[in-house]
Design a protein around this motif. Structure first.
Motif, PDB file in Angstrom:
ATOM      1  N   ASP A 113       0.678  -1.324   0.342  1.00  0.00           N
ATOM      2  CA  ASP A 113       0.324  -0.214   0.078  1.00  0.00           C
ATOM      3  C   ASP A 113       0.583   1.150  -0.416  1.00  0.00           C
ATOM      4  O   ASP A 113       1.495   1.018   0.483  1.00  0.00           O
ATOM      5  CB  ASP A 113      -0.773   0.338   1.148  1.00  0.00           C
ATOM      6  CG  ASP A 113      -1.848   1.154   1.606  1.00  0.00           C
ATOM      7  OD1 ASP A 113      -1.491   2.544   0.819  1.00  0.00           O
ATOM      8  OD2 ASP A 113      -3.311   0.706   1.168  1.00  0.00           O
ATOM      9  N   PRO A 114       0.713   2.710  -0.615  1.00  0.00           N
ATOM     10  CA  PRO A 114       1.377   3.310  -0.589  1.00  0.00           C
ATOM     11  C   PRO A 114       1.289   4.032   0.068  1.00  0.00           C
ATOM     12  O   PRO A 114       2.115   5.111   0.292  1.00  0.00           O
ATOM     13  CB  PRO A 114       0.747   3.689  -2.240  1.00  0.00           C
ATOM     14  CG  PRO A 114      -0.170   3.537  -2.313  1.00  0.00           C
ATOM     15  CD  PRO A 114      -0.281   2.130  -2.538  1.00  0.00           C
ATOM     16  N   GLY A 115       0.173   4.601   1.225  1.00  0.00           N
ATOM     17  CA  GLY A 115       0.525   5.011   2.408  1.00  0.00           C
ATOM     18  C   GLY A 115       0.800   4.355   3.855  1.00  0.00           C
ATOM     19  O   GLY A 115       0.628   4.909   4.525  1.00  0.00           O
ATOM     20  N   LEU A 116       1.622   3.116   3.166  1.00  0.00           N
ATOM     21  CA  LEU A 116       2.338   2.791   4.659  1.00  0.00           C
ATOM     22  C   LEU A 116       4.150   2.322   4.653  1.00  0.00           C
ATOM     23  O   LEU A 116       4.055   1.295   3.879  1.00  0.00           O
ATOM     24  CB  LEU A 116       1.648   1.671   5.164  1.00  0.00           C
ATOM     25  CG  LEU A 116       2.174   0.575   5.842  1.00  0.00           C
ATOM     26  CD1 LEU A 116       1.643   1.228   7.590  1.00  0.00           C
ATOM     27  CD2 LEU A 116       1.871  -0.838   5.685  1.00  0.00           C
ATOM     28  N   GLU A 117       4.677   3.363   5.026  1.00  0.00           N
ATOM     29  CA  GLU A 117       6.283   3.366   4.704  1.00  0.00           C
ATOM     30  C   GLU A 117       6.858   2.200   5.501  1.00  0.00           C
ATOM     31  O   GLU A 117       6.062   2.296   6.641  1.00  0.00           O
ATOM     32  CB  GLU A 117       6.264   4.884   4.837  1.00  0.00           C
ATOM     33  CG  GLU A 117       8.548   4.930   4.885  1.00  0.00           C
ATOM     34  CD  GLU A 117       8.481   6.269   5.385  1.00  0.00           C
ATOM     35  OE1 GLU A 117      10.146   5.931   4.710  1.00  0.00           O
ATOM     36  OE2 GLU A 117       8.103   6.794   5.598  1.00  0.00           O
ATOM     37  N   VAL A 118       7.840   1.939   5.169  1.00  0.00           N
ATOM     38  CA  VAL A 118       7.745   0.570   6.046  1.00  0.00           C
ATOM     39  C   VAL A 118       9.662   1.188   6.425  1.00  0.00           C
ATOM     40  O   VAL A 118      10.036   1.921   5.793  1.00  0.00           O
ATOM     41  CB  VAL A 118       8.569  -0.982   5.233  1.00  0.00           C
ATOM     42  CG1 VAL A 118       9.616  -1.569   6.176  1.00  0.00           C
ATOM     43  CG2 VAL A 118       7.416  -1.188   4.329  1.00  0.00           C
ATOM     44  N   VAL A 119       9.307   0.842   7.829  1.00  0.00           N
ATOM     45  CA  VAL A 119      10.617   1.198   8.898  1.00  0.00           C
ATOM     46  C   VAL A 119      11.379  -0.131   9.785  1.00  0.00           C
ATOM     47  O   VAL A 119      10.673  -0.499  10.133  1.00  0.00           O
ATOM     48  CB  VAL A 119      10.574   2.311   9.322  1.00  0.00           C
ATOM     49  CG1 VAL A 119      11.800   2.843   9.779  1.00  0.00           C
ATOM     50  CG2 VAL A 119      10.202   3.752   8.541  1.00  0.00           C
TER      51      VAL A 119
END
Length: 165
Positions: A113-119
Motif C-alpha cells: 500500500d503506497p500509504g504505508l511506509e516500511v521502517v
C-alpha cells in the motif's frame, strides 16, 4: 485485498525476484513468542511488524510499518524523532488491517500500500535467517535479512527499544 491475495502477492514477488526462501507450515498462531516456539527459533530472528500512526501536526498523519526483532519493542520515541512528529501510537485495528492487507498477527514486513511506509531496524536486516508469518496464521516464511532488505526496500533506522517482557 484479502489475506489470501496478500499471501499470493508475496509469493509472486519472491518467485519473480529469484531469492531463496522457505515456507513453514505450523499450527495457527499470531503471537510472536508462541509462533517462534512452533517454528523452533529464537525470537530475535523473527520480524515483528506493527502499524503505527504518526501525527506530524494537526493536519498531517502518516502510517508507518515498523519492523523490529521479535524479542524487542518498537521505540515510539525513536519513531517520533525520526519523523519530527508530535504523536506516535499504534494504529487502530481497522486501519492497520486495511493498510497491511492482513489481520493482526499476520502482518508482513512488506507494504503493498503506497500509504504505508516500511521502517526496519538494522538488527532485522542483519539477520542471516529472518522468520515472519506469511499473511497467514498457519504459514511462515524464512529468508535472509539481506534479501528482505533488497526486496522490501525499507527505510533502515534504529527503532527497536528494549527487549519485550
Amino acid at each position: 485485498m484479502s489475506e489470501d491475495t496478500t499471501y499470493h502477492r508475496l509469493i509472486s514477488l519472491l518467485d519473480a525476484s529469484g531469492v531463496g526462501y522457505q515456507l513453514l507450515d505450523h499450527a495457527p498462531e499470531g503471537a510472536t513468542d508462541a509462533v517462534c516456539a512452533l517454528r523452533g527459533h529464537p525470537a530475535s530472528q523473527a520480524a515483528k511488524c506493527l502499524v503505527l500512526r504518526v501525527k506530524v501536526d494537526r493536519r498531517t498523519t502518516w502510517h508507518v510499518l515498523a519492523v523490529v526483532p521479535g524479542d524487542r519493542r518498537v521505540d515510539l520515541d525513536a519513531v517520533r524523532a525520526l519523523y519530527a512528529a508530535r504523536y506516535v501510537g499504534f494504529s487502530d485495528p481497522e486501519t492497520a488491517e486495511r493498510l497491511a492487507r492482513s489481520v493482526p498477527g499476520t502482518v508482513l514486513p512488506f507494504s503493498f500500500d503506497p500509504g504505508l511506509e516500511v521502517v526496519a531496524d538494522p538488527e532485522v536486516v542483519a539477520q542471516p535467517k529472518l522468520y515472519f508469518n506469511a499473511a497467514r496464521l498457519d504459514r511462515s516464511l524464512l529468508m535472509s535479512g539481506a534479501d528482505y532488505a533488497r526486496l522490501a526496500e525499507p527505510r533502515i533506522e534504529r527503532i527497536a527499544g528494549p527487549a519485550a517482557e
